[in-house]
Design a protein around this motif. Structure first.
Motif, short mmCIF file in Angstrom:
data_model
loop_
_atom_site.label_atom_id
_atom_site.label_comp_id
_atom_site.label_asym_id
_atom_site.label_seq_id
_atom_site.Cartn_x
_atom_site.Cartn_y
_atom_site.Cartn_z
N LEU A 111 0.81 -1.21 0.14
CA LEU A 111 0.02 0.12 -0.08
C LEU A 111 0.68 1.33 0.04
N ILE A 112 1.64 1.36 1.10
CA ILE A 112 2.64 2.60 0.86
C ILE A 112 3.69 2.34 0.06
N ALA A 113 4.77 1.56 0.41
CA ALA A 113 5.99 1.07 -0.57
C ALA A 113 5.73 0.23 -1.47
N GLY A 114 4.92 0.38 -2.29
CA GLY A 114 4.50 -0.60 -3.39
C GLY A 114 5.44 -0.29 -4.60
N ALA A 115 5.28 -1.03 -5.72
CA ALA A 115 5.94 -1.06 -6.90
C ALA A 115 6.09 0.46 -7.40
N GLY A 116 4.82 1.21 -7.40
CA GLY A 116 4.70 2.35 -7.86
C GLY A 116 5.62 3.52 -7.27
N THR A 117 5.70 3.35 -5.73
CA THR A 117 6.48 4.00 -4.79
C THR A 117 7.97 3.83 -5.05
N LEU A 118 8.50 2.72 -5.25
CA LEU A 118 9.77 2.32 -5.42
C LEU A 118 10.39 2.60 -6.83
N THR A 119 9.42 2.60 -7.80
CA THR A 119 9.75 2.92 -9.10
C THR A 119 10.07 4.41 -9.02
N SER A 120 8.99 5.19 -8.43
CA SER A 120 9.36 6.66 -8.55
C SER A 120 10.48 7.18 -7.72
N ILE A 121 11.08 6.30 -6.70
CA ILE A 121 11.96 6.68 -5.82
C ILE A 121 13.38 6.44 -6.67
N LEU A 122 13.21 5.42 -7.57
CA LEU A 122 14.59 5.54 -8.33
C LEU A 122 14.45 6.51 -9.59
N ALA A 123 13.29 6.76 -10.03
CA ALA A 123 13.11 7.71 -11.07
C ALA A 123 13.71 9.06 -10.57
N LEU A 124 13.23 9.29 -9.43
CA LEU A 124 13.67 10.55 -8.64
C LEU A 124 15.02 10.38 -8.61
N ARG A 125 15.77 9.48 -8.18
CA ARG A 125 17.06 9.23 -8.24
C ARG A 125 18.12 9.85 -9.21
N ALA A 126 17.40 9.77 -10.46
CA ALA A 126 17.90 9.94 -11.58
C ALA A 126 18.10 11.55 -11.74
N GLU A 127 17.24 12.09 -11.15
CA GLU A 127 17.08 13.54 -11.37
C GLU A 127 17.52 14.42 -10.08
N TYR A 128 17.29 13.91 -8.95
CA TYR A 128 17.50 14.59 -7.66
C TYR A 128 18.70 14.17 -6.95
#
Length: 192
Positions: A111-128
């Motif tokens: 619910l909180i740390a699901g696939a979408g969240t983890l994917t977003s974290i890595l995607a953010l890592r590419a930019e921030y």
């Protein structure tokens, strides 16, 4: 340390929209009715650990599989895009089955740390910068904890319509973020 208020705010908003804890209130409430009690502290801490761990080792894991962060960010942009469509159009494209008991498994993951969240974290890592993402994770976990603690009250105050408006607004923000993520990373991916 590269702390940037702008990056923290953007990253926090991305995670807030992807975690969509307000949108999960109906699920949380039906869980609470089924199980009787939700371990908010445990769920929040575990979710924070999963997200932070993924922020630091996610890239190494991708390296092992032979995928670069930009490709993952583009894939992440698609996931975020579809999550946003769900929120804006009020449809369900993908949701896990309702879980049996309420604490780590259904709430912390997925619910909180699901696939979408983890994917977003890595995607953010590419930019921030990493430290800004960590702050964003902490901000969101505090918010998630407060929502879990007072989910029934929030539902009463906002009502069905209030929750639905909030979801739609964040859905639109999320769509814009998905497009930006895609555009930024597709260029770097094609440049390789």
């Amino acid at each position: 340390m590269n702390f940037s208020f702008k990056e923290i705010v953007t990253a926090s908003m991305v995670l807030f929209a992807v975690i969509d804890i307000l949108g999960s209130i109906p699920i949380i409430i039906s869980l609470r009715n089924k199980v009787g009690h939700i371990q908010s502290e445990k769920a929040s801490i575990v979710a924070a650990c999963i997200m932070t761990a993924f922020l630091f080792v996610g890239e190494s894991i991708l390296g092992l599989i032979g995928i670069d962060v930009n490709s993952f960010a583009v894939a992440g942009a698609f996931v975020i895009f579809f999550l946003a469509l769900e929120m804006v159009l009020g449809i369900t494209l993908f949701k896990d089955d309702e879980p049996e008991s309420a604490s780590i498994v259904p709430i912390a993951f997925p619910l909180i740390a699901g696939a979408g969240t983890l994917t977003s974290i890595l995607a953010l890592r590419a930019e921030y910068h990493v430290e800004n993402i960590v702050v964003a994770i902490v901000v969101n976990i505090i918010f998630v904890y407060l929502v879990l603690k007072s989910s029934a009250k929030i539902e009463r105050v906002l009502g069905k319509n209030g929750l639905s408006v909030i979801r739609k607004v964040f859905g639109v923000i999320l769509l814009a973020i998905a497009v930006k993520l895609f555009a930024t990373n597709i260029n770097q991916m094609l440049a390789h």
